[in-house]
Design an enzyme around this catalytic site. Structure first.
Site, PDB file in Angstrom:
ATOM      1  N   ALA A   1       0.843  -1.194   0.000  1.00 33.57           N
ATOM      2  CA  ALA A   1       0.000   0.000   0.000  1.00 33.57           C
ATOM      3  C   ALA A   1       0.881   1.247   0.000  1.00 33.57           C
ATOM      4  O   ALA A   1       2.114   1.165   0.020  1.00 33.57           O
ATOM      5  CB  ALA A   1      -0.918  -0.003   1.222  1.00 33.57           C
ATOM      6  N   LYS A   2       0.225   2.393  -0.014  1.00 32.67           N
ATOM      7  CA  LYS A   2       0.942   3.673  -0.019  1.00 32.67           C
ATOM      8  C   LYS A   2       1.865   3.806   1.193  1.00 32.67           C
ATOM      9  O   LYS A   2       2.929   4.408   1.100  1.00 32.67           O
ATOM     10  CB  LYS A   2      -0.067   4.830  -0.003  1.00 32.67           C
ATOM     11  CG  LYS A   2      -0.944   4.925  -1.243  1.00 32.67           C
ATOM     12  CD  LYS A   2      -0.275   5.728  -2.329  1.00 32.67           C
ATOM     13  CE  LYS A   2      -1.243   5.987  -3.474  1.00 32.67           C
ATOM     14  NZ  LYS A   2      -0.616   6.754  -4.567  1.00 32.67           N
ATOM     15  N   ARG A   3       1.453   3.235   2.318  1.00 31.01           N
ATOM     16  CA  ARG A   3       2.276   3.392   3.531  1.00 31.01           C
ATOM     17  C   ARG A   3       3.633   2.721   3.384  1.00 31.01           C
ATOM     18  O   ARG A   3       4.571   3.034   4.114  1.00 31.01           O
ATOM     19  CB  ARG A   3       1.531   2.813   4.749  1.00 31.01           C
ATOM     20  CG  ARG A   3       1.336   1.309   4.713  1.00 31.01           C
ATOM     21  CD  ARG A   3       0.648   0.792   5.969  1.00 31.01           C
ATOM     22  NE  ARG A   3       0.455  -0.639   5.921  1.00 31.01           N
ATOM     23  CZ  ARG A   3      -0.583  -1.223   5.352  1.00 31.01           C
ATOM     24  NH1 ARG A   3      -1.529  -0.486   4.771  1.00 31.01           N
ATOM     25  NH2 ARG A   3      -0.701  -2.545   5.333  1.00 31.01           N
TER      26      ARG A   3
ATOM     27  N   GLU B   1       2.036   7.710 -11.133  1.00 29.10           N
ATOM     28  CA  GLU B   1       2.897   8.437 -10.189  1.00 29.10           C
ATOM     29  C   GLU B   1       4.347   8.017 -10.365  1.00 29.10           C
ATOM     30  O   GLU B   1       5.260   8.840 -10.183  1.00 29.10           O
ATOM     31  CB  GLU B   1       2.438   8.184  -8.754  1.00 29.10           C
ATOM     32  CG  GLU B   1       1.120   8.860  -8.408  1.00 29.10           C
ATOM     33  CD  GLU B   1       0.632   8.542  -7.007  1.00 29.10           C
ATOM     34  OE1 GLU B   1      -0.090   9.365  -6.442  1.00 29.10           O
ATOM     35  OE2 GLU B   1       0.964   7.453  -6.471  1.00 29.10           O
TER      36      GLU B   1
END
Length: 473
Positions: free
Chosen positions: A246-248, A256
């Site tokens: 995930a982004k974390r 991106e």
């Protein structure tokens, strides 16, 4: 004769294309290309409440950037509502499905009672026994209903998965899930089966989050009397903490990564190894090499752990494989106003140092812009005085002014001789000159940079830095 290979990537336009989805698309693409088959795109947009404007365009742009080109016009599920309704009617006629008239209130009460009894929450088949004539009459009067799949109550359903192996499910643990919602739109389950049959899909390659639904899907194909495709469920992608990537963890959406200066070849290479291995020591592949090496049987069943530092390393490797012209063209997109021909001769100074394309502008900007200001603590070596440093700078300007041969060799010889005359170490002098000429403490090789900048620019900057030590520039 074997049927031609036809596979699809079928995203829902509820957000951007992430690495896990891109990995699914890539595996479908590689399998299709290796087998001389077709790779198709389907947009599963029947969950109208979760649609995100622009998401479909972002997904398609991300796939195209990764060079995952599809072979036919994308199929859009929201344009096929009447087809799914007709399919649901066929199942009603054959007994493979039934209308459910339960209200949301009754369903919530049913679930609450199941929770209180510590039972799995699933539909209790309350409407399954309604006679067909009564069901038709109630529907004709306008009573709201959904259409549910009539799952066999006994027996088992076995999936021969190309990745996970043989998986058997007890039918009495399966829910009579909704196929057609009360608004007339299909759920994923109905639309997926109808479309995979219509598109003549030979292999369904998808994430293992769909594995628990696979027995329902096999039974749905059976209810339609269709031959099901082969199934291959891909392992989950985890971060270093063994939780879903995930982004974390630092993971980005595909576009991106493009904006962050990554090359599509590096991202393709990185995601190819998330759950798959060629069985050799080779770890850098072109797309053509991936197509040749890809094998469904070499996909692991256990979750894949993503090491994003490897993506940085891969990106650097692919950057170094570019020609100066190719890299200059890509860097120019990150430096508006700077033409490619001006960048090409500078590329060899930084190519080995780049981790991403976005590193290049900061490394190269001093070739096109004078330093804004100078910080004395960066210009003055430890143990030296401002006046002595200013003298060193003006002396360097005089030494370079006197050169008749503006080459790296003559520049370096002249500056080393100056350091000796001043009683400075070459290291101290070169650091002062580096800051004076570039405005930075970390740069491409100094002597080559001075040579590329040209005599007039270098002399002006040395004199300006010397003046900065006496007061504001």
């Amino acid at each position: 004769m074997n049927e031609p290979v036809r596979v699809r990537y079928a995203p829902s336009p509820t957000g951007a294309l992430h690495l896990g989805g891109a990995r699914t698309a890539l595996f479908n693409y590689l399998f299709a290309r290796q087998k001389s088959g077709q790779f198709l795109l389907r947009i599963e947009d029947t969950d109208r409440a979760r649609l995100k404007p622009g998401s479909q365009e972002q997904i398609e742009e991300g796939l195209q950037w990764l060079d995952l080109t599809w072979d036919e016009t994308p199929l859009i599920q929201s344009e096929r509502k009447a087809i799914y309704q007709q399919a649901a009617n066929e199942l009603l006629e054959s007994g493979g499905a039934y209308r459910c008239f339960c209200t949301p209130q009754r369903l919530e009460q049913m679930r609450a009672e199941q929770r209180a009894r510590h039972e799995p929450e699933r539909y209790d088949r309350h409407c399954r026994s309604i006679p067909r004539a009564e069901s038709d009459r109630r529907a004709a009067t306008g009573e709201r209903f959904v259409v549910r799949q009539a799952i066999p109550i006994g027996g088992t359903t076995t999936l021969q998965d190309l990745v996970m192996g043989t998986v058997t499910f007890r039918n009495d643990t399966l829910d009579d899930h909704v196929l057609l919602k009360s608004d007339g739109f299909p759920t994923y389950h109905l639309a997926f089966a109808v479309d995979d049959h219509a598109m003549r899909i030979s292999h369904i390659i998808r994430g293992d989050g769909w594995l628990p639904s696979s027995p329902k899907h096999l039974l749905l194909f059976q209810a339609f009397n269709w031959l099901p495709p082969a199934f291959a469920h891909l392992p989950l992608v985890l971060g270093p903490d063994k939780k879903p990537l995930a982004k974390r963890h630092g993971a980005k959406d595909v576009l991106e990564y493009r904006e962050a200066g990554y090359l599509p070849q590096a991202v393709d290479n990185f995601i190819a190894f998330l759950g798959w291995s060629p069985g050799t020591d080779q770890d850098i592949f072109t797309m053509e090499q991936l197509i040749q090496a890809f094998d469904l049987s070499k996909i692991q069943a256990s979750p894949a752990v993503a090491n994003l530092e490897r993506l940085d390393w891969l990106n650097g490797q692919f950057i170094r494989r570019l020609t100066p012209d190719e890299l200059a063209t890509r860097v120019a997109s990150k430096m508006p106003g700077v033409p490619v021909p001006a960048l090409t001769p500078l590329i060899p100074l930084v190519q080995e140092r780049l981790r991403t394309l976005n590193d290049a502008p900061e490394m190269l900007r001093f070739f096109f812009e004078d330093p804004d200001t100078y910080r004395p603590e960066q210009l003055i070596p430890k143990g030296r005085e401002p006046a002595a440093t200013a003298t060193a700078l003006t002396s360097a300007a005089a030494a370079l002014q006197g050169l008749t041969d503006w080459t790296p060799e003559s520049i370096e010889a002249g500056l080393r001789a100056l350091a000796e005359r001043l009683g400075w170490s070459s290291r101290d002098l070169f650091m002062t000159l580096r800051v004076a000429v570039t405005g930075r403490t970390v740069t491409p090789p100094l002597i080559e940079s001075i040579s590329r900048l040209g005599k007039d620019t270098v002399l002006n900057r040395l004199e300006r830095a010397a003046r900065a030590l006496a007061g504001p520039v």
